[in-house]
Scaffold this motif. Structure first.
Motif, PDB file in Angstrom:
ATOM      1  N   TYR A  60       0.860  -1.189   0.000  1.00 22.68           N
ATOM      2  CA  TYR A  60       0.000   0.000   0.000  1.00 22.68           C
ATOM      3  C   TYR A  60       0.890   1.231   0.000  1.00 22.68           C
ATOM      4  CZ  TYR A  60      -3.763   3.184   1.448  1.00 22.68           C
ATOM      5  OH  TYR A  60      -4.685   4.209   1.525  1.00 22.68           O
ATOM      6  N   GLN A 295      -8.054  -5.988  -2.468  1.00 22.65           N
ATOM      7  CA  GLN A 295      -6.832  -5.311  -2.052  1.00 22.65           C
ATOM      8  C   GLN A 295      -7.205  -4.039  -1.298  1.00 22.65           C
ATOM      9  OE1 GLN A 295      -3.141  -6.078  -3.029  1.00 22.65           O
ATOM     10  NE2 GLN A 295      -4.411  -7.827  -2.532  1.00 22.65           N
ATOM     11  N   SER A 297      -5.805  -1.143  -1.441  1.00 17.71           N
ATOM     12  CA  SER A 297      -5.813   0.037  -2.311  1.00 17.71           C
ATOM     13  C   SER A 297      -7.125   0.163  -3.083  1.00 17.71           C
ATOM     14  CB  SER A 297      -4.634  -0.018  -3.293  1.00 17.71           C
ATOM     15  OG  SER A 297      -4.727  -1.176  -4.109  1.00 17.71           O
TER      16      SER A 297
ATOM     17  N   SER B  29       2.790   3.047  -7.163  1.00 18.16           N
ATOM     18  CA  SER B  29       1.954   1.919  -6.735  1.00 18.16           C
ATOM     19  C   SER B  29       2.065   0.773  -7.737  1.00 18.16           C
ATOM     20  CB  SER B  29       0.505   2.371  -6.590  1.00 18.16           C
ATOM     21  OG  SER B  29      -0.336   1.282  -6.300  1.00 18.16           O
ATOM     22  N   TYR B  60      -6.278  10.683   2.344  1.00 12.90           N
ATOM     23  CA  TYR B  60      -5.748   9.381   1.932  1.00 12.90           C
ATOM     24  C   TYR B  60      -5.639   8.500   3.159  1.00 12.90           C
ATOM     25  CZ  TYR B  60      -2.582   5.973  -0.276  1.00 12.90           C
ATOM     26  OH  TYR B  60      -2.001   4.833  -0.782  1.00 12.90           O
ATOM     27  N   SER B 297      -5.924   8.369  -4.088  1.00 14.43           N
ATOM     28  CA  SER B 297      -6.434   7.011  -3.829  1.00 14.43           C
ATOM     29  C   SER B 297      -6.787   6.292  -5.128  1.00 14.43           C
ATOM     30  CB  SER B 297      -7.652   7.053  -2.905  1.00 14.43           C
ATOM     31  OG  SER B 297      -8.691   7.800  -3.501  1.00 14.43           O
ATOM     32  N   VAL B 300      -3.521   5.257  -6.922  1.00 15.67           N
ATOM     33  CA  VAL B 300      -2.889   4.118  -6.240  1.00 15.67           C
ATOM     34  C   VAL B 300      -3.610   2.816  -6.611  1.00 15.67           C
ATOM     35  CG1 VAL B 300      -2.435   3.106  -3.964  1.00 15.67           C
ATOM     36  CG2 VAL B 300      -1.964   5.521  -4.373  1.00 15.67           C
ATOM     37  N   ALA B 301      -4.929   2.854  -6.612  1.00 17.30           N
ATOM     38  CA  ALA B 301      -5.698   1.661  -7.000  1.00 17.30           C
ATOM     39  C   ALA B 301      -5.482   1.341  -8.477  1.00 17.30           C
ATOM     40  CB  ALA B 301      -7.183   1.870  -6.715  1.00 17.30           C
ATOM     41  N   THR B 304      -2.505  -0.710  -8.827  1.00 16.85           N
ATOM     42  CA  THR B 304      -2.817  -2.109  -8.473  1.00 16.85           C
ATOM     43  C   THR B 304      -3.459  -2.837  -9.643  1.00 16.85           C
ATOM     44  OG1 THR B 304      -3.191  -1.467  -6.172  1.00 16.85           O
ATOM     45  CG2 THR B 304      -4.161  -3.553  -6.881  1.00 16.85           C
TER      46      THR B 304
END
Lengths: 335, 335
Positions: A60, A295, A297, B29, B60, B297, B300-301, B304
């Protein structure tokens, strides 16, 4: 504020903009955004969710790779408190759609429980899942290793399992297929069925072709020390040395309270649009409960999305705020 | 490892799995996930991106609300280094699709620049945007307040502007509509055009009806001290007191290097599928560069998602890893 049996009656006449079921990563992120959008929200957390058990949050952005899941949750709770969001430890028993509002019935307290009903315009389902674990006679033996080097999430911890002797603990024939993804990280896989089901001939053949031993004898206990699992002892007394493990036995979904609402499901997961809205226009779903990747995130971003969409809905339905003084001065000028 | 002019030649024969253009929240990320998926990646960061300028990251989950954007980036860079990901300060000039690989030409060093070409199977575009600022004679005066109480993102900082006298600084007639969203947070809005464009009669009327003054005289400078903006001085010498401000003048998109690739655009944003894949199967786009909400956010996702999808692609195209010893012992047994 933090609600408890003592003060929750203060909130029983209040209609929240949003009640969030679940105070994990998704629920807390949504709550932080909602409070910052100047909407009122109540987070209801039953305690001990999936992130609570997480020993190391290794992927993260922004947190060092050995951050405990609890640290993330505590930080989020503090953040929410600074923003004056409400937070209650309790278990949501059911939700009734009253048309403009939802009535959310909560069990508070394990002893001398009370059952307050809170109301909100929107509902966010962020109650997540919990991983099924092998059921051994001594469950403490499982808890001693689960979340340490006995992992429950391949995306999170595949890296830690790389090239190690790995036990794969499964609860169904289909779950054995996890081995053929896990082998990206390590080929030294032994599959344990714990005697729970019959392995198909086809699957036996596939495992054999890959060189992955299949162990069908039930497990007596995990062997190890200081949370480091070093193998498995079977009921017949034999021991199998391991360096790590992955439990892939499915999950329990905390979604019972939603069962009376007309929602679209994909198995146990809620179907949502890109803003995390379910098929019910006032119900949103986040994180592990919705279709997608489990996840932190993702859950955090889901909180951003759902909160933003709810803000848009409420804002667009509200009358615009006027700078009254300027209107008066203008009419005075005209007058 | 951290690449520089001195050691980058070590990597010129290497084909990375992924080159990531942009070392902001999304790019870092993605890189952390990719390295944990045991894929090799290179992050190329030009420096001083949008999150670098962020004074307070207030929404965040997991970080205290006064965390500087730079702190997030530094933590991510350290995290990546621990995972042996490559990181280079440089400016991506162009990208050529060679079929199985991309050739990414980078300008390294502002003086005595070199122009190495790196290769990868996949490309992640995470180069983001930067907000356009009012162009004043003394730009340092703008930098003194921008990112402090002169904000550039309403979702991030609307909460901080609540019920305050707020200047809205716009660069086009359409952007004045921001006032009718900003008024969720505060109705005390004064709109500044800096004399850049003609305001339509319809818009003048709408502002009047809401009581929001319109200032068309160009701005001389922001007034204030210690990064706290307290008003605006106009070219005609008048001053207008303010307590906060929002700049809504559009953004510059760092996407020039993508212009030779056949990608689907929505204005300046890249169109992507739910896993952040663009219309090109080996190009992914994250964060502010793609269609969606510009939030840490989300970026960051996105990292992923893109990393996970690339891992799936590469894994599924790779031969399975076999536990060779077991095959041998078995054939020995059969023999």
């Amino acid at each position: 504020m933090k609600l408890s049996k003592k003060n929750l009656s203060d909130r029983l006449d209040h209609v929240y903009d949003v009640i969030i079921v679940g105070g994990g990563a998704g629920g807390l992120s949504a709550a932080i955004y909602l409070q910052r959008y100047r909407l009122s929200c109540l987070v209801i957390e039953k305690g001990r969710g999936r992130s609570f058990w997480m020993q190391d949050l290794r992927n993260y952005l922004g947190l060092p790779p050995h951050t405990h899941g609890r640290t993330l949750l505590q930080q989020g709770q503090q953040h929410l408190q600074q923003l004056n969001g409400d937070y209650l430890l309790g278990y949501v028993e059911n939700v009734v759609d009253e048309g403009d509002t939802f009535a959310v019935r909560v069990k508070v307290g394990k002893q001398d429980s009370t059952y307050p009903v809170f109301r909100s315009k929107y509902l966010i389902a962020a109650s997540g899942i919990i991983d099924n674990l092998p059921q051994l006679e001594n469950m403490q033996n499982v808890f001693d290793y689960a979340g340490y080097n006995l992992h429950v999430c391949m995306i999170c911890d595949g890296y830690e399992m790389a090239d190690r002797r790995c036990g794969l603990f499964v609860g169904s024939n289909g779950a054995i297929n996890t081995a053929f993804v896990l082998n990206w990280f390590t080929p030294y896989i032994t599959v344990f069925t714990h005697g729970l089901f019959e392995v198909s001939d086809e699957m036996r053949q596939k495992l054999k072709e890959h060189g992955y031993p299949l162990v069908e004898t039930p497990i007596k206990q995990f062997i190890g020390h200081d949370h480091e699992m070093t193998g498995v002892e079977l009921m017949d007394g034999t021991s199998i040395p391991l360096e790590t493990g992955l439990i892939s036995m499915g999950s329990h979904y905390f979604n019972e309270y939603l069962k009376d609402l007309p929602l679209e499901w994909n198995g146990q997961n809620l179907v949502t649009d890109p803003m995390c809205r379910t098929s019910h226009p006032r119900v949103f779903a986040l994180g592990d409960l919705k279709v997608g990747i489990n996840q932190i995130s993702i859950a955090v971003a889901d909180g951003t999305l759902a909160a933003t969409q709810i803000w848009r809905d409420i804002r667009r339905a509200s009358p615009p705020r006027i700078w009254e003084e300027n209107l008066q001065s203008e009419s005075a000028l005209i007058g």
